[in-house]
Design a protein around this motif. Structure first.
Motif, PDB file in Angstrom:
ATOM      1  N   ARG A  13       0.770  -1.094  -0.025  1.00  0.00           N
ATOM      2  CA  ARG A  13       0.001   0.223  -0.173  1.00  0.00           C
ATOM      3  C   ARG A  13       0.962   1.419   0.008  1.00  0.00           C
ATOM      4  O   ARG A  13       0.680   2.386  -0.717  1.00  0.00           O
ATOM      5  N   ASN A  14       2.021   1.225   0.877  1.00  0.00           N
ATOM      6  CA  ASN A  14       2.735   2.470   0.789  1.00  0.00           C
ATOM      7  C   ASN A  14       3.508   2.666  -0.394  1.00  0.00           C
ATOM      8  O   ASN A  14       3.847   3.867  -0.844  1.00  0.00           O
ATOM      9  N   ARG A  15       3.839   1.403  -0.963  1.00  0.00           N
ATOM     10  CA  ARG A  15       4.677   1.587  -2.277  1.00  0.00           C
ATOM     11  C   ARG A  15       3.750   2.333  -3.370  1.00  0.00           C
ATOM     12  O   ARG A  15       4.378   3.052  -4.244  1.00  0.00           O
ATOM     13  N   LEU A  16       2.537   1.656  -3.552  1.00  0.00           N
ATOM     14  CA  LEU A  16       1.612   2.326  -4.620  1.00  0.00           C
ATOM     15  C   LEU A  16       1.423   3.748  -4.069  1.00  0.00           C
ATOM     16  O   LEU A  16       1.358   4.643  -5.088  1.00  0.00           O
ATOM     17  N   ALA A  17       1.404   4.458  -2.716  1.00  0.00           N
ATOM     18  CA  ALA A  17       0.872   5.474  -2.530  1.00  0.00           C
ATOM     19  C   ALA A  17       2.230   6.303  -2.551  1.00  0.00           C
ATOM     20  O   ALA A  17       1.744   7.570  -3.052  1.00  0.00           O
ATOM     21  N   HIS A  18       3.396   5.887  -2.420  1.00  0.00           N
ATOM     22  CA  HIS A  18       4.394   6.950  -2.398  1.00  0.00           C
ATOM     23  C   HIS A  18       5.565   6.645  -3.344  1.00  0.00           C
ATOM     24  O   HIS A  18       6.670   7.498  -3.361  1.00  0.00           O
TER      25      HIS A  18
END
Length: 363
Positions: A13-18
């Protein structure tokens, strides 16, 4: 105790977001454009014209060594410059890729694990120690005698103390913040990643540095003024040398031409002058600027690409053809091109022209 770290779902989720922890390289031109750019140099184009003239005279004389030599020199110069630039780009990409694969110790799911630096995401808890490079921007949550060198960002070689409550407000960055590209000078620390890739401080700095602002530094202006002086002096000396060689040829009897021969020579001079107008006219405008009479160059003179040069050369050939045709119609110039100018006189003109070209190139 350090946090337990991210779960697999939080990592994705964090890789997709940032995004990923990779710095976007600046855009590059394709290899063929890199090579063609080497011919934008006016010196290379002057040499190509000189090669064409030399080959044309070689056709009449039966030897092409000089013209072929110039062509080989141009190909070597452009080829080596292109190859060095192309290889440098490839080596930089390889170095960057290797740098992105450096292992980083992070805590994920309550356990320590090593991941490539490019796989670090926002929210990761990373462990750093002496000699390590900070993998991404982060906030210090644990520290033991931690000090960091931020020379790549601030230019200051002296280590800066870091910690959850470190800093007195005098440093460039807060004491509880560490940035990608910094190295650990001493101690041990645990950081929580707050920014990765292009979102880091060094990523934003690199992107800003890659942007063309169009501004000129004082050194750029001084070098530009010096190059203008050198160009004007070089062109002036080249023209005077060419005229001096022609006058000497007339005085020595090596340039005994009929009226038609001088007309053909004048037509050739006009053709060369118009064909190379994109070389000498900017230098002439620089001379006016040095005299305090600056003139704005016309749009066609500042246009880039090969077509403007082809247009100039084509116009020069057309004007030379018109003048010679007028001479033939008036009876001053023989209809047979072999009778226009004696071969010895053509060699004298070519020698004078090549000397002038050499002076411009050297300047």
């Amino acid at each position: 105790m350090p946090p337990a770290g991210l779960s697999p779902n939080e990592i994705e989720r964090n890789r997709l977001a940032h995004g990923s922890n990779v710095l976007t390289p600046p855009p590059r031109d394709p290899w063929w454009r890199l090579y063609l750019e080497k011919f934008d140099d006016p010196v290379i184009r002057i040499l190509l014209v000189a090669a064409a003239v030399s080959v044309a005279v070689g056709v009449a004389e039966g030897h092409f060594a000089e013209g072929v030599g110039i062509v080989v020199a141009v190909l070597l110069a452009t080829g080596l410059a292109f190859w060095n630039e192309f290889r440098a780009g490839q080596e930089f990409d390889l170095l960057t890729q290797t740098d992105d694969d450096v292992p980083v110790t992070v805590i994920r799911g309550g356990a320590f694990t090593n991941v490539p630096r490019k796989d670090v995401v926002v929210g990761d808890v990373a462990q750093v120690e002496v000699g390590d490079e900070i993998p991404a921007d982060g906030r210090v949550i644990e520290a033991v005698n931690l000090s960091v060198r931020e020379a790549r960002l601030t230019g200051e070689s002296r280590p800066v103390e870091k910690g959850p409550n470190a800093g007195d407000g005098t440093a460039a960055y807060p004491g509880n913040v560490v940035l990608r590209g910094s190295t650990i000078a001493d101690g041990y620390g645990v950081i929580e990643v707050t920014a990765v890739g292009d979102g880091t401080e060094i990523g934003q700095t690199a992107r800003a540095a890659a942007e063309r602002t169009g501004g000129e530094s004082p050194l750029d202006r001084q070098l530009a003024a010096l190059s203008k002086v050198i160009g004007v002096v070089g062109l002036g000396v080249a023209l005077l040398t060419f005229l001096a060689l022609v006058v000497r040829g007339v005085a020595d009897g090596d340039l005994e031409l009929s009226a038609g021969g001088w007309l053909v020579a004048a037509a050739a001079g006009v053709g060369v002058a118009v064909g190379l107008i994109r070389v000498w006219l900017p230098i002439g405008l620089d001379g006016l600027e040095l005299l305090g009479r600056a003139k704005t160059p016309p749009a066609w003179l500042t246009a880039r690409g090969a077509r403007p040069w082809v247009n100039s050369l084509g116009l020069g050939l057309a004007l030379a053809g018109v003048i010679i045709a007028a001479g033939i119609l008036s009876g001053l110039v023989p209809a047979n091109p072999r009778h226009w100018i004696p071969l010895s006189a053509a060699q004298e003109f070519l020698t004078a022209f090549m000397v002038a070209v050499t002076l411009v190139v050297v300047a």
